[in-house]
Design an enzyme around this catalytic site. Structure first.
Site, mmCIF file in Angstrom:
data_model
loop_
_atom_site.group_PDB
_atom_site.id
_atom_site.type_symbol
_atom_site.label_atom_id
_atom_site.label_comp_id
_atom_site.label_asym_id
_atom_site.label_seq_id
_atom_site.Cartn_x
_atom_site.Cartn_y
_atom_site.Cartn_z
ATOM 1 N N ASP A 13 -4.474 48.089 -19.111
ATOM 2 C CA ASP A 13 -3.890 48.726 -17.932
ATOM 3 C C ASP A 13 -4.942 49.650 -17.320
ATOM 4 O O ASP A 13 -5.273 50.696 -17.880
ATOM 5 C CB ASP A 13 -2.644 49.515 -18.349
ATOM 6 C CG ASP A 13 -1.901 50.104 -17.146
ATOM 7 O OD1 ASP A 13 -2.427 49.996 -16.011
ATOM 8 O OD2 ASP A 13 -0.825 50.676 -17.334
ATOM 9 N N ASP A 25 -52.331 15.904 14.447
ATOM 10 C CA ASP A 25 -51.379 17.005 14.572
ATOM 11 C C ASP A 25 -50.985 17.223 16.031
ATOM 12 O O ASP A 25 -51.079 16.310 16.861
ATOM 13 C CB ASP A 25 -51.978 18.269 13.929
ATOM 14 C CG ASP A 25 -50.932 19.212 13.365
ATOM 15 O OD1 ASP A 25 -50.296 19.939 14.155
ATOM 16 O OD2 ASP A 25 -50.727 19.225 12.141
ATOM 17 N N ASP A 26 -50.562 18.407 16.353
ATOM 18 C CA ASP A 26 -50.016 18.766 17.660
ATOM 19 C C ASP A 26 -50.983 18.418 18.793
ATOM 20 O O ASP A 26 -52.201 18.526 18.652
ATOM 21 C CB ASP A 26 -49.738 20.277 17.652
ATOM 22 C CG ASP A 26 -48.824 20.718 18.769
ATOM 23 O OD1 ASP A 26 -48.476 19.899 19.625
ATOM 24 O OD2 ASP A 26 -48.452 21.909 18.764
ATOM 25 N N ARG A 55 -42.621 31.144 20.346
ATOM 26 C CA ARG A 55 -43.738 30.200 20.526
ATOM 27 C C ARG A 55 -43.570 29.407 21.831
ATOM 28 O O ARG A 55 -43.886 28.227 21.896
ATOM 29 C CB ARG A 55 -43.846 29.260 19.322
ATOM 30 C CG ARG A 55 -45.187 28.568 19.143
ATOM 31 C CD ARG A 55 -45.228 27.793 17.829
ATOM 32 N NE ARG A 55 -46.458 27.035 17.670
ATOM 33 C CZ ARG A 55 -46.539 25.706 17.778
ATOM 34 N NH1 ARG A 55 -45.475 24.999 18.057
ATOM 35 N NH2 ARG A 55 -47.691 25.086 17.601
ATOM 36 N N LYS A 64 -45.502 14.380 9.669
ATOM 37 C CA LYS A 64 -45.293 15.805 9.405
ATOM 38 C C LYS A 64 -44.243 16.302 10.395
ATOM 39 O O LYS A 64 -44.469 16.308 11.607
ATOM 40 C CB LYS A 64 -46.593 16.590 9.563
ATOM 41 C CG LYS A 64 -46.450 18.078 9.246
ATOM 42 C CD LYS A 64 -47.796 18.786 9.386
ATOM 43 C CE LYS A 64 -47.672 20.272 9.047
ATOM 44 N NZ LYS A 64 -48.971 20.971 9.200
ATOM 45 N N TRP A 65 -43.083 16.715 9.869
ATOM 46 C CA TRP A 65 -41.936 17.133 10.685
ATOM 47 C C TRP A 65 -41.890 18.653 10.703
ATOM 48 O O TRP A 65 -41.511 19.288 9.745
ATOM 49 C CB TRP A 65 -40.661 16.561 10.065
ATOM 50 C CG TRP A 65 -39.392 16.811 10.806
ATOM 51 C CD1 TRP A 65 -38.825 18.011 11.107
ATOM 52 C CD2 TRP A 65 -38.481 15.814 11.314
ATOM 53 N NE1 TRP A 65 -37.627 17.839 11.758
ATOM 54 C CE2 TRP A 65 -37.394 16.496 11.896
ATOM 55 C CE3 TRP A 65 -38.479 14.416 11.307
ATOM 56 C CZ2 TRP A 65 -36.318 15.825 12.477
ATOM 57 C CZ3 TRP A 65 -37.414 13.751 11.881
ATOM 58 C CH2 TRP A 65 -36.359 14.447 12.455
ATOM 59 N N ASP A 66 -42.260 19.241 11.837
ATOM 60 C CA ASP A 66 -42.414 20.697 11.927
ATOM 61 C C ASP A 66 -41.218 21.336 12.629
ATOM 62 O O ASP A 66 -40.440 20.661 13.325
ATOM 63 C CB ASP A 66 -43.711 21.028 12.673
ATOM 64 C CG ASP A 66 -44.338 22.336 12.222
ATOM 65 O OD1 ASP A 66 -43.654 23.136 11.556
ATOM 66 O OD2 ASP A 66 -45.525 22.549 12.525
ATOM 67 N N ASN A 70 -40.782 25.347 14.422
ATOM 68 C CA ASN A 70 -41.570 26.566 14.567
ATOM 69 C C ASN A 70 -40.885 27.739 15.240
ATOM 70 O O ASN A 70 -41.544 28.592 15.828
ATOM 71 C CB ASN A 70 -42.869 26.241 15.318
ATOM 72 C CG ASN A 70 -43.897 25.608 14.402
ATOM 73 O OD1 ASN A 70 -44.176 26.118 13.328
ATOM 74 N ND2 ASN A 70 -44.441 24.476 14.822
ATOM 75 N N CYS A 104 -41.886 20.726 7.390
ATOM 76 C CA CYS A 104 -42.693 21.923 7.630
ATOM 77 C C CYS A 104 -41.900 22.834 8.549
ATOM 78 O O CYS A 104 -41.142 22.359 9.396
ATOM 79 C CB CYS A 104 -44.025 21.528 8.282
ATOM 80 S SG CYS A 104 -45.082 22.921 8.774
ATOM 81 N N ASP A 163 -48.533 27.889 5.971
ATOM 82 C CA ASP A 163 -49.622 27.806 6.951
ATOM 83 C C ASP A 163 -50.846 28.587 6.490
ATOM 84 O O ASP A 163 -51.923 28.453 7.076
ATOM 85 C CB ASP A 163 -49.162 28.342 8.303
ATOM 86 C CG ASP A 163 -48.462 27.285 9.137
ATOM 87 O OD1 ASP A 163 -48.465 26.102 8.745
ATOM 88 O OD2 ASP A 163 -47.891 27.642 10.189
#
EC number: 3.2.1.22
Length: 705
Positions: free
Chosen positions: A30, A343-344, A420, A453-455, A457, A503, A525
């Site tokens: 209790d 890349d980009d 960005r 590569k699947w980013d 950001n 990513c 990064d």
């Protein structure tokens, strides 16, 4: 266990035992200010009861596992036991990533049904135990069997009430370019938590926490670990109550979340993996690594050796053309590199990061002959070809945005903050998902692409959807994740022969949810070798080496501006999925010879590194040096790595004790003549060479003789 009144009680979770006979049976007292749901018993209160799936408002004042609001505005619920069943195997979670089995005999699943008879709410708790892993996976399904609408305010996927609080809490906090550092803090009364409100699992906090006994270290002691198989907002909460009991629950973050549950609708929570180790953090990691490598990652590349790659980003950034890329690939192939990644900057009118996201068609100004011609030219050099995407984002300066300005995450009449210089596509919308699936599929079908590569950001702001009603706006973030998982499932299924790497500004979405679709993740990064010691060490606490992307980059390093030798950069990067991110054409003859040496060594030993047993030998968070090793499954080969950070004046002699070897087997280190039995190397250890200068390192290979 079901107690009087139909309340579900937690008794034990830990080391496997032969038979449970209630040696720690629940006791009652209790307690003042702990009310009683059963009027006949003043010792019975939910406020002191160790529960399986606790609620708020019916005498328990601790953190609830869930909360539901009815049409009258009340948030009082009262779930009671209704039934249970045990089935062989492990059901899939519709629309969500989860661990899986290949044979029914590998696991058993317990489903416990709880009912709130007033709301006609059914809640099904799912527990899966694995024959070969010290793991329990848990998830929860809510079903509205009534006639009124219900609103889910909080949905944890699991809850555990421990009987004491003699623990440290282990988490993996960080920031972009400083991900997954290890934090260890004693539990205290009150609430300690780890969470993300960024609509991604995030660089800042990983969806992982563990409770470790005070004496626990790498090799000894108990660890109770929790990892959320989800890539969005999460909350892992640990509460120590007034009676020194500990409650842990983990699930979707209730912050900015509600879910409208119409009659006859259901809601499935994501899965939590709960791992127990009686052999310290090393034992915990071994369990997570093997489970995730073999029963979370899927597809062709789950068990295949990963190629040595070179990414053009730090060599060219946006400034490239076909001749420049082909020249980089030609010289890379001559050094033993197997995969060239563009890349980009290859799409739309992408000369900087202000435009073209969402326009996934080739920039003919840079690549007048298209991707197919570039990829085939690179193939002729004996290399594979890979490509970078950021499918979840859109630029205001893009054809897609000009055509569909309402297709981004936004709130009408509010500004659209950018990160960005980009906005986030609203993957809670079916039309957006279908458009991106089609665009990405068209590109991947247009050329011989073997890697993506699947980013991602940026994190979400002004969270809302133009396609959802006002009463469903707080569902946006979770619906986005469901849409993202649908897109990933569709694309990875359509292209099973492409190796996908996830990513998010590096390691901002390094979580089990991503690994279900893509078997590796770009770890950070930050490619500085010394920074990576802590990043990769912390990541290895939960995630397997085969999931970690690790590259050699130029010096001074672009993130922290440190100079380290090519040898040390290579040794650190070779402790993951190995690659390069630098201008290969600027290397000296001596550096080219070192790259060739590294690529040859890695290709010869990558099966051990990527799929062998991983052991941490020296902790970078505790000293000036770091060491780790990999051991083949048959214990015939091993790779040891060691890095000294700063040089010490008048240094002491040091020894490393190895792990994971067969005690009765003899090993030779590299080309040395002397041999050693495994038990000597593990119990006595082996001398570390004296090193001169900062950032020195070595990597040794052991072979059974």
């Amino acid at each position: 266990m079901v107690k009087e009144g139909g309340y579900l009680v937690h008794l034990y979770w830990g080391k496997r035992i032969r038979e449970y006979n209630h040696s720690n049976k629940v006791r009652f007292e209790d307690r003042g200010f702990s009310p009683n749901p059963l009027e006949s018993d003043r010792t019975f209160s939910l406020d002191t009861l160790p529960q399986e799936y606790p609620q708020f408002g019916t005498t328990d004042f601790r953190d609830p596992a869930y909360q539901v609001q009815s049409e009258n505005g009340s948030t009082i619920t009262d779930l009671r036991y209704n039934s249970h069943k045990i089935v062989k195997g492990k059901p899939n979670l519709e629309g969500l990533p989860s661990t899986y089995i290949e044979e029914e005999e590998e696991a058993e699943t317990l489903e416990v049904t709880l009912i709130d008879s007033e709301l006609h709410l059914k809640v099904v708790l799912s527990y899966t135990t694995f024959k070969d892993f010290d793991v329990v996976t848990r998830s929860v399904r809510f079903v509205n069997e009534g006639v009124e609408k219900l609103r889910l305010l909080k949905v944890a996927s699991m809850n555990v009430d421990f009987h004491d609080a003699d623990f440290d809490i282990i988490t993996l906090p960080g920031a972009r370019i400083r991900e997954r550092h290890i934090s260890r803090t004693p539990l205290r009364e009150g609430v300690q938590s780890v969470e993300s409100r960024r609509d991604a699992s995030s660089h800042q906090h990983n969806p992982f926490l563990a409770l470790a006994r005070k004496e626990t270290d790498e090799n000894h002691g108990e660890v109770f670990a929790f990892n959320f198989v989800y890539s969005g907002n999460f909350l892992g909460s640990v509460e120590v109550d007034q009676f020194n009991q500990t409650r842990v629950n983990m699930g979707i973050n209730p912050f900015d979340f509600t879910w409208l549950l119409e009659p006859d609708e259901s809601f499935q929570s994501p899965e939590v993996v709960m791992a127990y180790s009686g052999n310290g953090f090393g034992g915990m990691s071994k369990t997570f690594h093997k489970l995730y490598r073999t029963r979370l990652c899927r597809g062709k590349f789950r068990d295949e050796e990963r190629p040595v790659l070179i990414n053009n980003w730090e060599a060219t950034y946006f400034d490239f053309n076909e001749d420049k890329l082909t020249g980089l690939a030609t010289q890379s192939g001559a050094l033993g590199i197997e995969l060239f990644v563009l890349d980009d900057g290859w799409f739309g009118k992408r000369d900087d990061d202000y435009s073209s996201l969402g326009d996934w068609f080739v920039d003919k100004k840079k690549l007048p002959n298209g991707l197919k011609n570039l990829a085939e030219n690179i193939q002729q050099e004996g290399m594979q070809f890979g490509l970078w995407f950021e499918p979840e984002m859109v630029s205001e300066d893009s054809e897609l945005y000009r055509k569909h300005p309402d297709w981004c995450i936004h709130v009408p009449e509010r500004q659209r903050s950018k990160g960005r210089s980009q906005l986030i596509l609203d993957f809670s919308r079916e039309d957006v998902c279908e458009e991106i699936i089609q665009q990405i599929s068209n590109t991947l079908s247009s050329a011989p692409i073997t890697y993506v590569k699947w980013d991602m950001n940026r994190h979400m702001t002004e969270v809302g959807s133009g396609a959802l009603s006002k009463e469903r706006q707080r569902e946006t973030a979770h619906r986005y994740m469901l849409g993202l998982y649908k897109v990933m499932e569709e694309i990875t299924t359509r292209f099973p022969n492409i190796l996908f790497e996830s990513c998010s500004g590096g390691g901002g979405r390094f979580d089990p949810g991503m690994l279900y679709y893509m078997p590796q993740t770009w770890t950070s990064d930050n490619t500085d070798a010394i920074s990576r010691l802590k990043i990769q060490y912390g990541t290895s606490l939960v995630y397997p080496i085969s999931s970690m992307g690790a590259h050699v980059s130029a010096v001074p390093n672009h993130q922290v501006h440190r100079n380290t030798s090519l040898k040390t950069r290579g040794i650190v990067a070779m402790s993951g999925n190995f690659g390069y991110e630098l201008d290969i054409t600027e290397l000296t003859d001596e550096e080219r010879a070192e790259v060739m040496k590294q690529t040859f060594f890695y290709k010869e030993n990558r099966s051990v590194i990527q799929f062998g047993e991983f052991y941490r030998l020296k902790n970078p968070f505790e000293g000036n040096d770091t060491s780790w090793m990999f051991v083949s499954e048959d214990q015939q080969e091993a790779i040891i790595a060691y890095v000294q950070v700063l040089a010490d004046p008048a240094p002491a002699f040091s020894v490393i004790k190895l792990k994971g070897l067969a005690p009765y087997k003899k090993y030779r280190i590299d080309e040395q003549e002397k041999t050693f039995y495994g038990d000597e190397l593990m119990n006595v250890g082996i001398n570390v060479p004296m090193m001169k200068g900062d950032f020195q390192s070595f990597m040794w290979k052991l072979i059974e003789v």
